[in-house]
Design an enzyme around this catalytic site. Structure first.
Site, PDB file in Angstrom:
ATOM      1  N   MET A 187       0.849  -1.201   0.000  1.00 22.52           N
ATOM      2  CA  MET A 187       0.000   0.000   0.000  1.00 22.52           C
ATOM      3  C   MET A 187       0.884   1.249   0.000  1.00 22.52           C
ATOM      4  O   MET A 187       1.056   1.923   1.017  1.00 22.52           O
ATOM      5  CB  MET A 187      -0.925  -0.017   1.222  1.00 22.52           C
ATOM      6  CG  MET A 187      -1.774  -1.271   1.301  1.00 22.52           C
ATOM      7  SD  MET A 187      -2.980  -1.203   2.643  1.00 22.52           S
ATOM      8  CE  MET A 187      -1.911  -1.068   4.072  1.00 22.52           C
ATOM      9  N   ASP A 188       1.410   1.586  -1.168  1.00 20.49           N
ATOM     10  CA  ASP A 188       2.412   2.640  -1.287  1.00 20.49           C
ATOM     11  C   ASP A 188       1.792   3.918  -1.849  1.00 20.49           C
ATOM     12  O   ASP A 188       0.820   3.875  -2.602  1.00 20.49           O
ATOM     13  CB  ASP A 188       3.544   2.157  -2.203  1.00 20.49           C
ATOM     14  CG  ASP A 188       4.767   3.041  -2.120  1.00 20.49           C
ATOM     15  OD1 ASP A 188       4.945   3.755  -1.118  1.00 20.49           O
ATOM     16  OD2 ASP A 188       5.571   3.017  -3.072  1.00 20.49           O
ATOM     17  N   GLY A 189       2.415   5.035  -1.482  1.00 20.08           N
ATOM     18  CA  GLY A 189       2.017   6.321  -2.052  1.00 20.08           C
ATOM     19  C   GLY A 189       1.277   7.222  -1.101  1.00 20.08           C
ATOM     20  O   GLY A 189       0.844   8.317  -1.491  1.00 20.08           O
TER      21      GLY A 189
END
Length: 265
Positions: free
Chosen positions: A39-41
């Protein structure tokens, strides 16, 4: 490209009936049993939208809640297991205020899951918090224990919330257990790949083999997540969408790509 543009246009227009039709069509093809998300960003999302970092992570946990709600969609597609990388052991090296904000949000969402457990009950979702939970603050550990205990009797689907987790730590723990067990069995004991695999945190939690790993935000690296599980047939998918914006219509092209590769194999 044309399909992706059409799906982007539909993001804010798709109705529940249209979703059901889309899911019915997708379900006619091969469906992965285990999907994992990096779950990046969240921080870049926060900067882009002129929010502070903790607010960006809060949006990420809101999206995590939506992903739990989206388990209904996964169940319709017969996806048996979803894993999400929520917090790395390495994240404890970040600024104290950021770590404290993340721990507070983790506790808040776990408590919320407990207070609204009807969703998990309705769809038979078992929650596993995977990682070195002893490193979490005591209040978060209590929330973890409560959330896990409330879903222990569920067997229809699994949700692995990986925090605090790194794959190197998982593999090290598995090897240490196997070595200790082999020492008890005597000098002729042999440690096999299957022995190590059986002691991985995901294996102990009953997760099937990993079919797809998805990383949001456009970054193309695994960041110490499920490295052992990715070593064989896992399909890696990288999307430029930031995690707080990731939704069903970002997921659809990934499923279609998986189906095409299965059909071609």
């Amino acid at each position: 490209m044309l399909v992706r543009r059409a799906l982007n246009w539909l993001k804010d227009k798709i109705t529940s009936k249209a979703q059901q039709i889309l899911l019915t069509i997708l379900a006619a093809g091969p469906i992965p049993k285990h999907v994992a998300f990096v779950m990046d960003g969240n921080r870049r999302y926060a900067r882009r939208n002129q929010k502070n970092i903790s607010q960006g992570h809060k949006d990420g946990f809101v999206a995590l809640k939506r992903s739990i709600q989206m388990l209904e969609i996964c169940l319709r597609l017969d996806v048996k297991c979803v894993s999400a990388y929520a917090f790395s052991i390495e994240n404890f090296k970040r600024l104290p205020e950021e770590v404290d904000a993340l721990m507070g949000l983790a506790e808040e969402k776990l408590v919320e899951l407990c207070d609204h457990g009807d969703l998990l009950d309705q769809y038979g979702v078992r929650l596993n918090v995977v990682g070195r939970t002893e490193l979490l603050p005591e209040s978060v550990q209590q929330a973890v224990r409560r959330a896990e205990s409330l879903t222990r009797h569920h067997h229809k689907a699994i949700f692995n919330l990986c925090m605090p987790y790194t794959s190197r730590d998982e593999m090290t723990s598995a090897v240490q257990f196997c070595v200790q067990n082999a020492a008890r069995e005597g000098p002729n004991a042999i440690i096999t790949e299957d022995d190590i695999d059986a002691q991985l945190m995901t294996s102990l939690g009953g997760s099937p083999p990993l079919d797809i790993l998805i990383r949001t935000s456009g970054v193309k690296r695994l960041s110490d997540f499920l490295l052992w599980q990715c070593c064989e047939n896992t399909q890696l998918q990288f999307t430029t969408t930031y995690w707080p914006n990731f939704g069903l219509l970002d997921f659809v092209p990934i499923i279609l790509d998986y189906q095409l590769k299965v059909w071609r194999s």
